[in-house]
Enzyme design. Structure first.
Site, short mmCIF file in Angstrom:
data_model
loop_
_atom_site.label_atom_id
_atom_site.label_comp_id
_atom_site.label_asym_id
_atom_site.label_seq_id
_atom_site.Cartn_x
_atom_site.Cartn_y
_atom_site.Cartn_z
N ASN A 210 0.89 -1.34 -0.08
CA ASN A 210 0.09 0.11 0.09
C ASN A 210 0.85 1.23 0.01
OD1 ASN A 210 0.60 0.76 2.84
ND2 ASN A 210 -0.39 -1.12 3.19
N ASP A 279 -4.25 -6.35 5.01
CA ASP A 279 -5.41 -7.29 5.77
C ASP A 279 -5.48 -8.67 5.32
OD1 ASP A 279 -6.50 -5.47 7.60
OD2 ASP A 279 -7.41 -4.20 5.79
N LYS A 289 9.62 -17.48 -10.30
CA LYS A 289 8.56 -16.12 -10.81
C LYS A 289 7.59 -16.81 -11.70
CE LYS A 289 8.80 -12.18 -14.14
NZ LYS A 289 9.40 -11.67 -15.07
N ASP A 306 -4.67 -9.85 12.94
CA ASP A 306 -4.76 -8.45 13.42
C ASP A 306 -3.73 -8.28 14.42
OD1 ASP A 306 -5.78 -5.88 14.47
OD2 ASP A 306 -7.48 -6.22 13.18
N ILE A 307 -2.74 -7.51 14.29
CA ILE A 307 -1.84 -7.22 15.28
C ILE A 307 -2.26 -6.46 16.68
CG2 ILE A 307 0.83 -6.37 15.72
CD1 ILE A 307 1.14 -6.85 12.63
N PHE A 323 -4.43 3.27 14.76
CA PHE A 323 -4.69 4.21 13.88
C PHE A 323 -5.75 3.69 12.91
CE2 PHE A 323 -1.59 8.00 13.47
CZ PHE A 323 -0.94 7.64 14.28
N LYS A 337 -13.84 0.53 15.02
CA LYS A 337 -12.66 -0.44 15.29
C LYS A 337 -12.08 -0.15 16.63
CE LYS A 337 -10.93 -0.03 10.38
NZ LYS A 337 -10.21 0.65 9.45
N LYS A 341 -11.54 -3.69 18.26
CA LYS A 341 -10.34 -4.22 18.60
C LYS A 341 -9.96 -3.90 19.99
CE LYS A 341 -8.94 -3.14 13.69
NZ LYS A 341 -7.84 -3.56 12.91
O1 PMT Z 1 2.87 6.04 6.53
P1 PMT Z 1 2.21 7.31 6.03
O2 PMT Z 1 2.36 7.66 4.40
O3 PMT Z 1 2.84 8.51 6.80
O4 PMT Z 1 0.71 7.34 6.18
C1 PMT Z 1 -0.01 7.30 7.34
C2 PMT Z 1 -0.69 6.44 7.68
C3 PMT Z 1 -2.28 6.86 6.87
C4 PMT Z 1 -0.64 4.98 7.27
C5 PMT Z 1 -1.37 6.39 9.43
O5 PMT Z 1 -1.70 7.39 9.65
C6 PMT Z 1 -2.32 5.40 9.46
O6 PMT Z 1 -3.47 5.42 9.33
N1 PMT Z 1 -2.12 3.94 9.77
C7 PMT Z 1 -3.08 2.79 9.90
C8 PMT Z 1 -3.23 2.59 8.50
C9 PMT Z 1 -4.42 1.33 8.63
O7 PMT Z 1 -3.87 0.22 8.15
O8 PMT Z 1 -5.58 1.26 9.21
P2 PMT Z 1 -6.81 0.10 9.17
O9 PMT Z 1 -7.93 1.11 9.49
O10 PMT Z 1 -6.51 -0.54 7.98
O11 PMT Z 1 -6.24 -0.58 10.47
C10 PMT Z 1 -6.70 -0.39 11.94
C11 PMT Z 1 -5.66 -0.43 12.93
O12 PMT Z 1 -5.25 -1.82 12.90
C12 PMT Z 1 -4.41 0.14 12.39
O13 PMT Z 1 -3.59 0.80 13.80
C13 PMT Z 1 -3.54 -0.85 11.92
O14 PMT Z 1 -2.31 -0.76 12.15
C14 PMT Z 1 -4.16 -2.20 12.66
N2 PMT Z 1 -3.90 -3.47 11.93
C15 PMT Z 1 -4.47 -3.70 10.76
C16 PMT Z 1 -4.52 -4.76 10.17
C17 PMT Z 1 -3.48 -5.79 10.63
N3 PMT Z 1 -3.57 -6.98 10.13
N4 PMT Z 1 -2.94 -5.60 11.65
C18 PMT Z 1 -3.09 -4.29 12.57
O15 PMT Z 1 -2.44 -4.39 13.69
#
Ligand code: PMT
Length: 402
Positions: A210, A279, A289, A306-307, A323, A337, A341
């Protein structure tokens, strides 16, 4: 335990309807053991009398820069030296502008110029004045120069408007004072955090990923370290330098990131998940390849673990901050969320706006907890990270009282 025992705090009061709350603030600071002296601007005196503050603080209230009596007793230089902290609450838009421009035309601004103590301000004003770019630019400048800006509350205002600009309750301001007077607001806190994207391999040359650049997470790691925290930053593949005093662990995939988090999580007090973790990951990774054929192809994906939810489910869970990257209904989805979570806080950003979020230099966020929402306007990611640390610190300490 009185967390402000014998701390010498100047409460500066400027002109605004929230000045009536300053009386309670003085008492709550004293409850924590602080010795409080009050400085009022002329505007403040239109809202609350010096006599009230004198009776509560137990000291004469200081109002005039050129008062010969005051100069003989406690002039601006003596006050500036006396203070362990200057806490301006409420800080009006006018006082903020004058502080930003280094004005020295009344006692409050002059002592702020003269003091070596930390200065914290609690902006309180009409929501339109708060949103005004001049006010936001002034606050940004003050933050960059080290003033602690306490985020205002959101809600209905004395003028009938609804929005940000309310002076928070005294408890919030007392927590902020405690955070300011710790050597750094996050002194000694052990932080583990994630940042950047993950890469999910399809074959040896292709992957799914991403647009995360890691800028937001790295800025937060830097500001946490500056505030005295010990930071372990678990980063996906990014091209950023490691911030000073931060330990960095490089990972590639979501599974690697989970492993690294699990290795470090036991010894941490605060976990922040800023990474954009995939995800889904390919069910199988080809070891050679994959060759282009004549037909379309599809790849089977399986969900990653999901960490942040895994950390939040631990029996000895640290204070856990996620975030949320959303493109619509940002706050509602983020709040979902937060609940699903099991997080203590979630920081929501709108990644549909190319000026903020992914790979931009700026961001704008809404900080959401079970019972509050605070919007932080668009700022460079470093300034925003500093504001986030100011926001996280008092909430963190409320649950980790020494
Ligand atoms: O890195 P930059 O370019 O500066 O951009 C910043 C950002 C937009 C990446 C950052 O501010 C941000 O929003 N990070 C979280 C991105 C994200 O994956 O959001 P989500 O809504 O999909 O996930 C929610 C939360 O679950 C997040 O804290 C994520 O880290 C966590 N997660 C998600 C999936 C997973 N398998 N494990 C997780 O821990």
């Amino acid at each position: 335990m009185q967390q402000l025992y014998k701390k010498q705090i100047i409460v500066g009061i400027s002109g605004g309807i929230a000045a009536y709350k300053s009386a309670d603030l003085v008492r709550r600071l004293q409850d924590q053991g602080a010795i409080v002296r009050v400085v009022m601007t002329s505007g403040a005196q239109a809202f609350i009398t010096p006599l009230t503050l004198q009776a509560l603080s137990g000291f004469p209230v200081h109002t005039d820069l050129l008062d010969t009596d005051a100069e003989a007793a406690m002039g601006h230089i003596e006050l500036a030296r006396w203070a362990d902290l200057v806490l301006i609450a409420p800080a009006s838009a006018n006082t903020i502008a004058r502080l930003c421009h280094g004005a020295a035309d009344d006692l409050l601004t002059t002592l702020c110029l003269a003091t070596k103590a930390p200065v914290a301000i609690s902006p309180a004003m009409n929501q339109a004045m708060w949103h005004n770019p001049n006010t936001q630019a002034n606050l940004d400048t003050l933050r960059q120069r080290g003033t602690v800006v306490i985020a205002p509350g959101v809600g209905s205002q004395a003028c009938g408007d609804v929005g940000p600009g309310r002076m928070p309750d005294s408890e919030v301001l007392v927590d902020a004072a405690i955070a300011c007077l710790s050597r750094g607001s996050m002194q000694g806190v052990r932080v583990v955090m994630t940042a950047g994207p993950t890469r999910e391999a399809i074959d040896p040359v292709r992957y799914i990923s991403n647009h995360s650049s890691g800028k937001m997470g790295f800025a937060l790691a830097e500001k946490l370290a500056e505030a005295g925290a010990h930071v372990t930053l678990i980063s996906g593949p990014v091209s950023l330098d490691t911030p000073a005093r931060v330990d960095r662990v490089n990972v590639v995939s979501a599974a690697d990131m989970l492993d690294a988090v699990q290795q470090h999580i036991d010894s941490c007090d605060l976990f922040i998940a800023a990474a954009a973790v995939a995800d889904y990951t390919p069910a199988q990774v080809a070891n050679k390849k994959m060759k282009k054929g004549d037909d379309d192809m599809s790849i089977a994906l399986v969900k990653t673990t999901d960490i942040v939810a895994t950390v939040a489910a631990l029996s000895n869970k640290p204070f856990t901050v996620g975030f949320a990257a959303e493109t619509n209904d940002v706050v509602a989805y983020a709040r979902g969320k937060l609940q699903r979570k099991g997080l203590d806080m979630i920081i929501a950003n709108d990644v549909s706006d190319s000026r903020i979020g992914f790979n931009s230099d700026d961001n704008a966020v809404t900080v959401i907890t079970a019972d509050a929402e605070t919007h932080i306007e668009q700022l460079p990611k470093r300034a925003l990270a500093a504001a986030l640390v100011e926001h996280i610190a008092p909430l963190f300490w409320r649950t980790h009282n020494p």
